[in-house]
Write a protein that holds these residues in place. Structure first.
Motif, mmCIF file in Angstrom:
data_model
loop_
_atom_site.group_PDB
_atom_site.id
_atom_site.type_symbol
_atom_site.label_atom_id
_atom_site.label_comp_id
_atom_site.label_asym_id
_atom_site.label_seq_id
_atom_site.Cartn_x
_atom_site.Cartn_y
_atom_site.Cartn_z
ATOM 1 N N ASP A 47 104.903 10.236 66.109
ATOM 2 C CA ASP A 47 105.025 11.579 66.688
ATOM 3 C C ASP A 47 104.704 11.640 68.177
ATOM 4 O OD1 ASP A 47 102.368 11.085 66.189
ATOM 5 O OD2 ASP A 47 101.928 13.058 65.395
ATOM 6 N N GLY A 48 103.991 10.687 68.706
ATOM 7 C CA GLY A 48 103.727 10.659 70.136
ATOM 8 C C GLY A 48 104.827 9.976 70.934
ATOM 9 N N PHE A 49 105.796 9.399 70.243
ATOM 10 C CA PHE A 49 106.830 8.617 70.905
ATOM 11 C C PHE A 49 108.209 9.268 70.866
ATOM 12 C CE2 PHE A 49 103.562 5.718 69.482
ATOM 13 C CZ PHE A 49 103.331 4.957 70.603
ATOM 14 N N LEU A 50 108.473 10.022 69.812
ATOM 15 C CA LEU A 50 109.800 10.613 69.632
ATOM 16 C C LEU A 50 109.666 12.096 69.283
ATOM 17 C CD1 LEU A 50 111.305 7.689 67.561
ATOM 18 C CD2 LEU A 50 112.015 8.333 69.856
ATOM 19 N N PRO A 51 110.719 12.869 69.497
ATOM 20 C CA PRO A 51 110.652 14.305 69.185
ATOM 21 C C PRO A 51 110.365 14.564 67.699
ATOM 22 C CG PRO A 51 112.615 13.824 70.475
ATOM 23 C CD PRO A 51 112.004 12.506 70.104
ATOM 24 N N ARG A 52 109.551 15.569 67.442
ATOM 25 C CA ARG A 52 109.138 15.903 66.079
ATOM 26 C C ARG A 52 110.336 16.174 65.169
ATOM 27 N NH1 ARG A 52 108.709 20.632 63.862
ATOM 28 N NH2 ARG A 52 108.789 21.704 65.861
ATOM 29 N N ASP A 53 111.314 16.916 65.675
ATOM 30 C CA ASP A 53 112.494 17.252 64.875
ATOM 31 C C ASP A 53 113.241 15.998 64.437
ATOM 32 O OD1 ASP A 53 114.518 19.076 63.779
ATOM 33 O OD2 ASP A 53 115.787 18.266 65.379
ATOM 34 N N TYR A 54 113.413 15.067 65.352
ATOM 35 C CA TYR A 54 114.098 13.806 65.054
ATOM 36 C C TYR A 54 113.309 13.007 64.015
ATOM 37 C CZ TYR A 54 116.491 9.362 66.146
ATOM 38 O OH TYR A 54 117.199 8.186 66.082
ATOM 39 N N LEU A 55 111.987 12.996 64.139
ATOM 40 C CA LEU A 55 111.143 12.288 63.178
ATOM 41 C C LEU A 55 111.222 12.897 61.784
ATOM 42 C CD1 LEU A 55 107.991 11.631 65.341
ATOM 43 C CD2 LEU A 55 109.331 9.897 64.166
ATOM 44 N N GLU A 56 111.282 14.214 61.715
ATOM 45 C CA GLU A 56 111.345 14.883 60.415
ATOM 46 C C GLU A 56 112.691 14.677 59.729
ATOM 47 O OE1 GLU A 56 110.320 18.979 61.009
ATOM 48 O OE2 GLU A 56 108.220 18.512 61.421
ATOM 49 N N ARG A 57 113.774 14.704 60.523
ATOM 50 C CA ARG A 57 115.103 14.563 59.936
ATOM 51 C C ARG A 57 115.444 13.122 59.584
ATOM 52 N NH1 ARG A 57 119.000 15.341 63.403
ATOM 53 N NH2 ARG A 57 117.675 15.538 65.221
ATOM 54 N N LYS A 58 115.042 12.182 60.430
ATOM 55 C CA LYS A 58 115.444 10.788 60.223
ATOM 56 C C LYS A 58 114.284 9.831 60.505
ATOM 57 C CE LYS A 58 120.136 11.877 61.583
ATOM 58 N NZ LYS A 58 121.260 11.560 62.429
ATOM 59 N N PRO A 59 113.275 9.805 59.642
ATOM 60 C CA PRO A 59 112.098 8.959 59.903
ATOM 61 C C PRO A 59 112.412 7.462 59.921
ATOM 62 C CG PRO A 59 111.974 9.927 57.717
ATOM 63 C CD PRO A 59 113.146 10.559 58.405
ATOM 64 N N GLN A 60 113.309 7.026 59.035
ATOM 65 C CA GLN A 60 113.633 5.594 58.994
ATOM 66 C C GLN A 60 114.429 5.189 60.236
ATOM 67 O OE1 GLN A 60 112.308 3.401 56.821
ATOM 68 N NE2 GLN A 60 113.167 1.901 58.216
ATOM 69 N N GLU A 61 115.307 6.058 60.693
ATOM 70 C CA GLU A 61 116.072 5.772 61.905
ATOM 71 C C GLU A 61 115.142 5.644 63.112
ATOM 72 O OE1 GLU A 61 119.394 8.041 64.552
ATOM 73 O OE2 GLU A 61 119.759 7.957 62.378
ATOM 74 N N CYS A 62 114.083 6.422 63.125
ATOM 75 C CA CYS A 62 113.105 6.351 64.206
ATOM 76 C C CYS A 62 112.380 5.002 64.206
ATOM 77 C CB CYS A 62 112.097 7.487 64.100
ATOM 78 S SG CYS A 62 112.809 9.106 64.435
ATOM 79 N N LYS A 63 111.983 4.552 63.018
ATOM 80 C CA LYS A 63 111.340 3.236 62.928
ATOM 81 C C LYS A 63 112.307 2.135 63.326
ATOM 82 C CE LYS A 63 107.659 3.909 59.630
ATOM 83 N NZ LYS A 63 107.022 3.477 58.396
ATOM 84 N N ASN A 64 113.561 2.274 62.903
ATOM 85 C CA ASN A 64 114.562 1.275 63.267
ATOM 86 C C ASN A 64 114.771 1.222 64.774
ATOM 87 O OD1 ASN A 64 114.926 0.691 60.570
ATOM 88 N ND2 ASN A 64 116.800 1.866 60.366
ATOM 89 N N ALA A 65 114.658 2.351 65.448
ATOM 90 C CA ALA A 65 114.827 2.399 66.896
ATOM 91 C C ALA A 65 113.782 1.535 67.597
ATOM 92 C CB ALA A 65 114.768 3.838 67.393
ATOM 93 N N VAL A 66 112.577 1.489 67.051
ATOM 94 C CA VAL A 66 111.526 0.653 67.639
ATOM 95 C C VAL A 66 111.926 -0.817 67.541
ATOM 96 C CG1 VAL A 66 109.101 -0.056 67.463
ATOM 97 C CG2 VAL A 66 109.740 2.342 67.122
ATOM 98 N N TYR A 67 112.410 -1.229 66.381
ATOM 99 C CA TYR A 67 112.849 -2.614 66.193
ATOM 100 C C TYR A 67 114.058 -2.937 67.077
ATOM 101 C CZ TYR A 67 109.750 -2.926 62.173
ATOM 102 O OH TYR A 67 108.632 -2.940 61.363
ATOM 103 N N GLU A 68 114.973 -2.010 67.195
ATOM 104 C CA GLU A 68 116.162 -2.217 68.028
ATOM 105 C C GLU A 68 115.787 -2.326 69.509
ATOM 106 O OE1 GLU A 68 118.483 1.141 66.867
ATOM 107 O OE2 GLU A 68 118.895 0.299 64.889
#
Length: 90
Positions: A47-68
């Protein structure tokens, strides 16, 4: 690798390449620590790295973004473009 704003890539010098590698190596270390925390602490949130709305809608995509992002930094190719979500994450 990603480009560094203070380096002129149209006339890349040895020093410019060393600066690019140095910056990318440090960014890579920072993102590696973030990945380690994500993998070891199930309570840790992005939540300190990405927008809250994006985290709520697509949590796995957010984690994948870190790996990418980590893979972008590890690449031997210098990228002249990076998607806005990776820039935001940085």
């Amino acid at each position: 690798m990603i480009q560094v704003n203070l380096v002129d890539y149209s006339r890349l010098t040895d020093l410019g390449m060393q600066i690019t590698k140095y910056v990318n190596r440090n960014l890579k270390d920072i993102i590696r620590v973030l990945i380690d925390v994500l993998e070891t602490d199930p309570e840790f949130e992005l939540d300190g790295f990405l927008p809250r709305d994006y985290l709520e809608r697509k949590p796995q995509e957010c984690k994948n973004a870190v790996y990418e992002l980590y893979e972008l930094l590890c690449s031997a190719n210098i990228r002249d473009y990076m998607k806005p979500k990776y820039e935001y994450l940085l």
